[in-house]
Design a protein around this motif. Structure first.
Motif, mmCIF file in Angstrom:
data_model
loop_
_atom_site.group_PDB
_atom_site.id
_atom_site.type_symbol
_atom_site.label_atom_id
_atom_site.label_comp_id
_atom_site.label_asym_id
_atom_site.label_seq_id
_atom_site.Cartn_x
_atom_site.Cartn_y
_atom_site.Cartn_z
ATOM 1 N N ASN A 172 -16.540 73.021 11.841
ATOM 2 C CA ASN A 172 -15.591 72.247 11.044
ATOM 3 C C ASN A 172 -15.473 72.795 9.629
ATOM 4 O O ASN A 172 -14.651 72.327 8.850
ATOM 5 C CB ASN A 172 -15.994 70.768 10.983
ATOM 6 N N ILE A 173 -16.315 73.780 9.317
ATOM 7 C CA ILE A 173 -16.305 74.392 7.990
ATOM 8 C C ILE A 173 -15.667 75.770 8.044
ATOM 9 O O ILE A 173 -14.808 76.114 7.228
ATOM 10 C CB ILE A 173 -17.747 74.495 7.444
ATOM 11 N N PHE A 174 -16.088 76.551 9.025
ATOM 12 C CA PHE A 174 -15.523 77.885 9.234
ATOM 13 C C PHE A 174 -15.284 78.087 10.726
ATOM 14 O O PHE A 174 -16.198 77.912 11.527
ATOM 15 C CB PHE A 174 -16.471 78.965 8.709
ATOM 16 N N VAL A 175 -14.050 78.427 11.107
ATOM 17 C CA VAL A 175 -13.689 78.610 12.511
ATOM 18 C C VAL A 175 -13.404 80.089 12.762
ATOM 19 O O VAL A 175 -12.385 80.606 12.288
ATOM 20 C CB VAL A 175 -12.461 77.765 12.895
ATOM 21 N N PRO A 176 -14.278 80.791 13.481
ATOM 22 C CA PRO A 176 -14.092 82.228 13.709
ATOM 23 C C PRO A 176 -12.756 82.568 14.363
ATOM 24 O O PRO A 176 -12.156 83.599 14.055
ATOM 25 C CB PRO A 176 -15.263 82.586 14.636
ATOM 26 N N SER A 177 -12.303 81.690 15.272
ATOM 27 C CA SER A 177 -11.051 81.958 15.982
ATOM 28 C C SER A 177 -9.824 81.537 15.181
ATOM 29 O O SER A 177 -8.692 81.801 15.589
ATOM 30 C CB SER A 177 -11.036 81.228 17.328
ATOM 31 N N GLY A 178 -10.047 80.879 14.044
ATOM 32 C CA GLY A 178 -8.926 80.426 13.225
ATOM 33 C C GLY A 178 -8.305 81.573 12.446
ATOM 34 O O GLY A 178 -8.944 82.595 12.189
ATOM 35 N N THR A 179 -7.062 81.393 12.044
ATOM 36 C CA THR A 179 -6.397 82.410 11.237
ATOM 37 C C THR A 179 -6.929 82.352 9.815
ATOM 38 O O THR A 179 -7.581 81.381 9.407
ATOM 39 C CB THR A 179 -4.886 82.180 11.211
ATOM 40 N N GLU A 180 -6.649 83.404 9.067
ATOM 41 C CA GLU A 180 -7.073 83.431 7.667
ATOM 42 C C GLU A 180 -6.464 82.255 6.913
ATOM 43 O O GLU A 180 -7.128 81.637 6.063
ATOM 44 C CB GLU A 180 -6.638 84.753 7.033
ATOM 45 N N GLN A 181 -5.225 81.935 7.218
ATOM 46 C CA GLN A 181 -4.546 80.813 6.554
ATOM 47 C C GLN A 181 -5.232 79.484 6.884
ATOM 48 O O GLN A 181 -5.417 78.640 6.007
ATOM 49 C CB GLN A 181 -3.078 80.763 6.969
ATOM 50 N N GLU A 182 -5.611 79.305 8.165
ATOM 51 C CA GLU A 182 -6.266 78.054 8.572
ATOM 52 C C GLU A 182 -7.614 77.888 7.876
ATOM 53 O O GLU A 182 -7.942 76.800 7.387
ATOM 54 C CB GLU A 182 -6.450 78.041 10.091
ATOM 55 N N ASN A 183 -8.392 78.953 7.810
ATOM 56 C CA ASN A 183 -9.698 78.855 7.159
ATOM 57 C C ASN A 183 -9.566 78.710 5.650
ATOM 58 O O ASN A 183 -10.396 78.059 5.003
ATOM 59 C CB ASN A 183 -10.565 80.068 7.517
ATOM 60 N N ARG A 184 -8.530 79.283 5.062
ATOM 61 C CA ARG A 184 -8.290 79.083 3.636
ATOM 62 C C ARG A 184 -7.951 77.614 3.357
ATOM 63 O O ARG A 184 -8.379 77.038 2.360
ATOM 64 C CB ARG A 184 -7.151 79.985 3.153
ATOM 65 N N LEU A 185 -7.192 77.015 4.281
ATOM 66 C CA LEU A 185 -6.850 75.602 4.135
ATOM 67 C C LEU A 185 -8.099 74.732 4.232
ATOM 68 O O LEU A 185 -8.246 73.765 3.476
ATOM 69 C CB LEU A 185 -5.839 75.194 5.205
ATOM 70 N N ARG A 186 -8.992 75.075 5.152
ATOM 71 C CA ARG A 186 -10.255 74.332 5.263
ATOM 72 C C ARG A 186 -11.045 74.429 3.957
ATOM 73 O O ARG A 186 -11.629 73.440 3.498
ATOM 74 C CB ARG A 186 -11.100 74.886 6.417
ATOM 75 N N TRP A 187 -11.079 75.625 3.370
ATOM 76 C CA TRP A 187 -11.776 75.815 2.086
ATOM 77 C C TRP A 187 -11.150 74.938 1.013
ATOM 78 O O TRP A 187 -11.852 74.293 0.226
ATOM 79 C CB TRP A 187 -11.709 77.289 1.697
ATOM 80 N N GLN A 188 -9.820 74.879 0.977
ATOM 81 C CA GLN A 188 -9.126 74.063 -0.017
ATOM 82 C C GLN A 188 -9.402 72.572 0.190
ATOM 83 O O GLN A 188 -9.553 71.816 -0.776
ATOM 84 C CB GLN A 188 -7.618 74.330 0.051
ATOM 85 N N ILE A 189 -9.482 72.166 1.458
ATOM 86 C CA ILE A 189 -9.792 70.759 1.754
ATOM 87 C C ILE A 189 -11.192 70.409 1.260
ATOM 88 O O ILE A 189 -11.404 69.354 0.649
ATOM 89 C CB ILE A 189 -9.669 70.492 3.270
ATOM 90 N N LEU A 190 -12.152 71.289 1.521
ATOM 91 C CA LEU A 190 -13.518 71.047 1.062
ATOM 92 C C LEU A 190 -13.583 70.980 -0.464
ATOM 93 O O LEU A 190 -14.275 70.130 -1.034
ATOM 94 C CB LEU A 190 -14.457 72.144 1.578
ATOM 95 N N ARG A 191 -12.873 71.868 -1.125
ATOM 96 C CA ARG A 191 -12.862 71.855 -2.590
ATOM 97 C C ARG A 191 -12.249 70.556 -3.106
ATOM 98 O O ARG A 191 -12.748 69.961 -4.071
ATOM 99 C CB ARG A 191 -12.082 73.051 -3.116
#
Length: 250
Positions: free
Chosen positions: A2-21
């Motif tokens: 739920n923090i980092f998804v290996p199969s996710g796109t760079e955009q999806e994982n960047r969005l997760r980072w922004q949500i956490l921030r």
């Protein structure tokens, strides 16, 4: 994952980072990450669907955001091998993640109707059913791993109450750093104990029983430092008073 998804796109994982921030800016104080293990074979046995490499990436991401975190670990299960325990100890030491371990001496509970229970049945290791908690007792496949597990269980039995209270006080004081050193000191002591037990288990004659004298002395030092700190406070919260009273009663 739920923090980092290996199969996710760079955009999806960047969005997760922004949500956490954003969550941190909104007051997120602690993230609990149930990684369970750094041993690939153990992760497959648990059906986690994650890898040690992704665990490390996820934890480093949280660190980069200065988010407080705690790791959920299950280092001991009835099918655990000495090599899996060593892999976990080495990974915790190399990364420094031992300091986040919620409980280093942690044990899997075989729950009713789970795939893991089927594994134990196949190996003839399944014990009695505990109806109240819907879990089974079980026998360890490896005798030396069983000895280490029992030693760690006894340690928990004698000291878990103090550690739990200390951890809970630390959680209530997140960001102040008032109890971080004591919590880290205790966790590192557990890491040293486990590492020593594994070293002795690897010796040809089994290593015999470890001498706990130095560990008890180290624990006494942690306790005394904590007591001095609490007594020096000009004012204490109710939970700090409770912790002090517990220490004085030891």
């Amino acid at each position: 994952d739920n923090i980092f998804v290996p199969s996710g796109t760079e955009q999806e994982n960047r969005l997760r980072w922004q949500i956490l921030r954003t969550l941190k800016d909104a007051g997120l104080s602690l993230v609990f990450v149930g990684i369970e293990s750094f041993a690939p074979t153990q992760l497959r046995r648990f059906g986690k669907g994650t890898s040690p490499e992704n665990h490390i990436k996820a934890i480093r991401l949280l660190e980069s955001l200065n988010i407080e975190l705690e790791l959920g670990l299950i280092l001991f299960d009835p099918l655990v091998t000495l090599e899996e325990l060593r892999v976990n100890v080495q990974a915790l030491k190399k990364t420094g993640f031992w300091c986040y371990a919620g409980q280093l001496f942690s044990f899997l509970r075989p729950q009713v109707n789970t795939p893991y229970v089927k594994l134990l049945m196949q190996q003839g290791l399944l014990g009695e059913l505990r109806v109240n908690t819907a879990e089974y007792t079980a026998f360890y496949q490896n005798d030396r791993a069983a000895y280490i597990a029992q030693y760690c269980k006894e340690w928990n039995k004698n000291h878990h109450r103090l550690y739990t209270a200390l951890r809970n006080v630390n959680r209530s004081e997140l960001g102040t750093g008032r109890f971080v050193n004591a919590v880290h000191h205790y966790r590192y002591l557990q890491l040293v104990i486990l590492e020593t037990l594994l070293e002795q288990a690897g010796e040809e004659n089994g290593g015999g029983g470890p001498d706990p004298h130095l560990w008890f002395k180290e624990l006494a030092t942690i306790t005394q430092e904590l007591r001095s700190h609490l007594e020096s406070l000009s004012s204490r919260t109710s939970i700090e008073d409770h912790l002090l009273n517990m220490i004085c009663s030891i």
